[in-house]
Design a protein around this motif. Structure first.
Motif, PDB file in Angstrom:
ATOM      1  N   THR B  15      -2.395   2.555  -6.464  1.00 46.59           N
ATOM      2  CA  THR B  15      -1.418   2.406  -5.371  1.00 46.59           C
ATOM      3  C   THR B  15      -0.235   3.359  -5.548  1.00 46.59           C
ATOM      4  OG1 THR B  15      -1.989   0.070  -5.239  1.00 46.59           O
ATOM      5  CG2 THR B  15       0.088   0.726  -4.206  1.00 46.59           C
ATOM      6  N   LYS B  16       0.129   3.987  -4.459  1.00 50.33           N
ATOM      7  CA  LYS B  16       1.356   4.780  -4.466  1.00 50.33           C
ATOM      8  C   LYS B  16       2.514   3.802  -4.284  1.00 50.33           C
ATOM      9  CE  LYS B  16       3.223   9.093  -2.633  1.00 50.33           C
ATOM     10  NZ  LYS B  16       3.917   9.363  -3.880  1.00 50.33           N
ATOM     11  N   ARG B  18       5.972   2.267  -3.400  1.00 55.56           N
ATOM     12  CA  ARG B  18       7.112   2.481  -2.491  1.00 55.56           C
ATOM     13  C   ARG B  18       7.908   1.192  -2.408  1.00 55.56           C
ATOM     14  NH1 ARG B  18       2.997   4.110   0.823  1.00 55.56           N
ATOM     15  NH2 ARG B  18       2.659   6.350   1.002  1.00 55.56           N
ATOM     16  N   ASP B  27       7.056  -2.446  -1.387  1.00 52.38           N
ATOM     17  CA  ASP B  27       6.458  -2.269  -0.056  1.00 52.38           C
ATOM     18  C   ASP B  27       4.962  -2.562  -0.142  1.00 52.38           C
ATOM     19  OD1 ASP B  27       5.554  -1.512   2.379  1.00 52.38           O
ATOM     20  OD2 ASP B  27       6.371   0.523   2.328  1.00 52.38           O
ATOM     21  N   ALA B  29       2.874  -2.866   2.296  1.00 52.81           N
ATOM     22  CA  ALA B  29       2.102  -2.400   3.458  1.00 52.81           C
ATOM     23  C   ALA B  29       0.920  -1.545   3.010  1.00 52.81           C
ATOM     24  CB  ALA B  29       3.009  -1.604   4.394  1.00 52.81           C
ATOM     25  N   GLY B  30      -0.258  -1.914   3.447  1.00 51.76           N
ATOM     26  CA  GLY B  30      -1.459  -1.123   3.172  1.00 51.76           C
ATOM     27  C   GLY B  30      -1.972  -1.211   1.744  1.00 51.76           C
ATOM     28  N   VAL B  31      -1.404  -2.118   0.952  1.00 51.53           N
ATOM     29  CA  VAL B  31      -1.788  -2.200  -0.466  1.00 51.53           C
ATOM     30  C   VAL B  31      -3.063  -3.034  -0.634  1.00 51.53           C
ATOM     31  CG1 VAL B  31      -1.087  -3.173  -2.702  1.00 51.53           C
ATOM     32  CG2 VAL B  31       0.550  -1.859  -1.349  1.00 51.53           C
ATOM     33  N   GLN B  32      -3.968  -2.555  -1.477  1.00 52.48           N
ATOM     34  CA  GLN B  32      -5.155  -3.323  -1.877  1.00 52.48           C
ATOM     35  C   GLN B  32      -4.779  -4.155  -3.097  1.00 52.48           C
ATOM     36  OE1 GLN B  32      -8.409  -3.281  -0.865  1.00 52.48           O
ATOM     37  NE2 GLN B  32      -8.134  -1.796   0.784  1.00 52.48           N
ATOM     38  N   TRP B  33      -5.150  -5.428  -3.094  1.00 53.27           N
ATOM     39  CA  TRP B  33      -4.793  -6.303  -4.216  1.00 53.27           C
ATOM     40  C   TRP B  33      -6.004  -6.549  -5.097  1.00 53.27           C
ATOM     41  CZ3 TRP B  33       0.293  -7.331  -4.901  1.00 53.27           C
ATOM     42  CH2 TRP B  33       1.136  -7.026  -3.818  1.00 53.27           C
TER      43      TRP B  33
END
Lengths: 325, 249
Positions: B15-16, B18, B27, B29-33
């Motif tokens: 993950t990048k 932010r 942040d 948003a759009g993160v895979q867990w």
């Protein structure tokens, strides 16, 4: 306000890690206007203990007991808490290493202290008490506020370096109360790797990746480490392949290190690898692929075949060392 | 015998990172867990121990402190092979808060072996396992790289600075595990994924407890200066730069 530091010893000797911890403690104590007390557990000679005074320790409490020459989490946590209560310590400091990670959380619960681990700087504010720490495995930093009156901190290695600040340290014997419950865990065997520089305490680390191609190619890498007094390390694929022992794996799920100089040899620099090494002060990368991500994190880079560059590097560094006498 | 594996729900390791809300929140948003990597290895080892125990280990449970959003991660743990899952319904605030929630549950529902990963790849606390053992007043062994059972006896290996140690401990205990505990994390099979849907996932209310620390803000590391490139035919230049400019050799 009073401050307590726990520093471990390695067969009765302290390492740079210990002196860095005392240096840090001295700086925090000066902010608070208080003394640095140190607790040492296990057999350490007094002249070795007094070395801690050179870095700013005012008082050293030693606890000697033959059962305590190996780390027993419960017993050690109980002792450190007893000392903290005895001197009414508000802050207890540990190194962010094997022993600190084992004991600090237990001491924090006993003292009902808020704990911050992997701290990288002195508090930026005393009220509210705020310290900086690494998060997301070196990908970011956070300012953390400790709300409780007691605080437990673990210091990330090589964050502030070592500074001398001599104090006439006094040694006292501390006799803790321990019971059988504290020793339900027993160490039955210890294996030590001798003659190698400790990866987590090394100033220089020489690390190889898949670009080394084959475990038989490690000789020149080990030679470079020897010339520099460095520790050897490797990337995850290398330890997963069994080319090198997994205790050498640096990266997100392996060891997180911060030496002054890190050589990434044949390592492409996946984000998980960088997480473990990006706190290094200087990074040198050698890789055949000019677009390898490692060059974005490196300070110095060579695009080339590590098998050709490495022997050359060893011979040039030997020349330099010889010219320095 | 019953084993509990504590699961932390963390952003995928690629993950990048932010932050939002004026750099005070991660942040998402759009993160895979994912299951925290060390917890995933702990679960894998727990399953191996159960399979080799000849029935002596009857159950592997997983537990997480988190909101409903973390349930897919617990379902994944069930798909890998855990028998049941517990979610304590609270937004984790700090390590003390999480450990206190786990301890309250465990006082009412004791386990013999509790496994925690040595670190979590999000906030890098390395605290919950140790805190849990202290709250339960149990022995803990940290940096555990091997767990084996020899009948009733538990044999642990831990990594120390510059070596390793073999330990024995009494049950119950908390093991805080690191790399080496299992070779590779186990991947759920299709059948495992189907079965996971039917396995019990119990939701427990959180108990009243306080957090002792809080995040005031986050920052990203400063951008790195451009890499100085040295020609492969001129290795001596690198040595001179390291000696004269960086002053590190």
């Amino acid at each position: 306000m009073s401050l307590l530091v726990y520093t471990e010893n390695w067969d009765g000797k302290f390492k740079k890690l210990s002196f860095e911890l005392i240096t840090y403690a001295r700086k925090v104590a000066d902010q608070l206007g208080t003394e640095v007390s140190v607790v040492s557990i296990g057999n350490v000679a007094d002249d070795e203990l007094l070395k801690l005074g050179s870095y700013g320790a005012d008082k050293i409490l030693k606890v000697e007991d033959d059962r305590l020459n190996v780390l027993i989490n419960r017993a050690y946590s109980s002792i450190i808490t007893q000392v903290a209560d005895n001197i009414n310590a508000d802050i207890v400091l540990f190194a962010h290493n094997f022993s600190g990670k084992a004991i600090a959380p237990r001491v924090a619960v006993k003292l009902k202290a808020g704990a911050v681990t992997g701290v990288t700087n002195v508090p930026s504010s005393l009220d509210p008490f705020t310290v900086k720490k690494m998060v997301f495995t070196n990908k970011a930093y956070a300012d953390v506020i400790v709300k409780s009156s007691k605080k437990v901190l673990t210091l990330f290695q090589n964050s502030l370096g070592v500074e001398e600040n001599p104090k006439p340290a006094a040694i006292e014997v501390f006799t803790p109360k321990l019971d059988d419950d504290d020793f339900k865990t027993k160490v039955t065997e210890t294996k030590k790797i001798t003659g190698k520089v400790l990866l987590t305490d090394a100033e220089v680390v020489v690390s190889g990746g898949r670009g080394m191609k084959n475990p038989d190619n490690w000789k020149p890498l080990e030679e470079l480490a020897e010339v520099l007094g460095a520790a050897t390390a490797c990337s995850r694929p290398v330890s997963d392949e069994g080319w090198r022992p997994h205790e050498e794996h640096v990266g997100q799920t392996g060891k997180i290190i911060a030496p002054n100089l890190y050589f990434a040899l044949g390592i492409s620099g996946a984000i998980q690898h960088l997480g473990g090494v990006s706190s290094s002060k200087h990074i040198v990368a050698v890789n055949t692929d000019k677009d390898a991500p490692i060059f974005e994190s490196a300070d110095y880079g060579i695009v080339g075949d590590v098998h050709k560059v490495l022997p050359e590097l060893v011979s040039k560094i030997k020349e330099l060392k010889a010219s320095q006498g | 015998m019953k084993i509990l594996v504590c699961i932390s729900n963390v952003p995928d390791t690629t993950t990048k990172i932010r932050f939002t809300d004026n750099d005070t929140k991660f942040d998402a948003a759009g993160v895979q867990w994912i299951i925290n990597p060390w917890d995933e290895l702990a679960l894998t080892r727990a399953l191996e121990l159960k399979e080799g125990s000849g029935g002596a280990i009857e159950k592997i449970s997983v537990i997480n402190v988190g909101s409903k959003d973390t349930e897919p991660t617990l379902r994944k743990a069930l798909a890998i092979g855990a028998d049941d899952a517990i979610r304590i319904d609270a937004e984790p605030q700090d390590a003390y808060f999480v450990a206190s929630q786990l301890a309250e549950y465990l006082k009412a529902n004791p386990f013999d072996i509790m496994l925690c990963g040595i670190d979590s790849s999000d906030y890098n606390g390395s605290l919950v396992g140790g805190m849990l053992s202290e709250l339960l007043d149990l022995p803990s062994v940290s940096s555990v790289s091997k767990i084996n059972m020899d009948g009733e006896n538990i044999i642990l290996n831990r990594e120390i600075d510059g070596g390793s140690e073999t330990l024995e401990t009494t049950v119950p205990f908390v093991a805080i595990v690191q790399k080496g505990i299992a070779l590779e994390p186990r991947i759920p099979s299709m059948r495992g994924i189907m079965m996971a849907r039917k396995k019990p996932l119990e939701v427990k209310p959180a108990v009243e407890t306080e957090a002792l620390t809080e995040f005031a803000g986050f920052e990203l590391p400063p951008p790195k200066a451009k890499c100085k490139m040295v020609d492969a035919e001129n290795v001596n230049e690198l040595v001179e730069l390291l000696h004269n400019e960086a002053k590190v050799i």
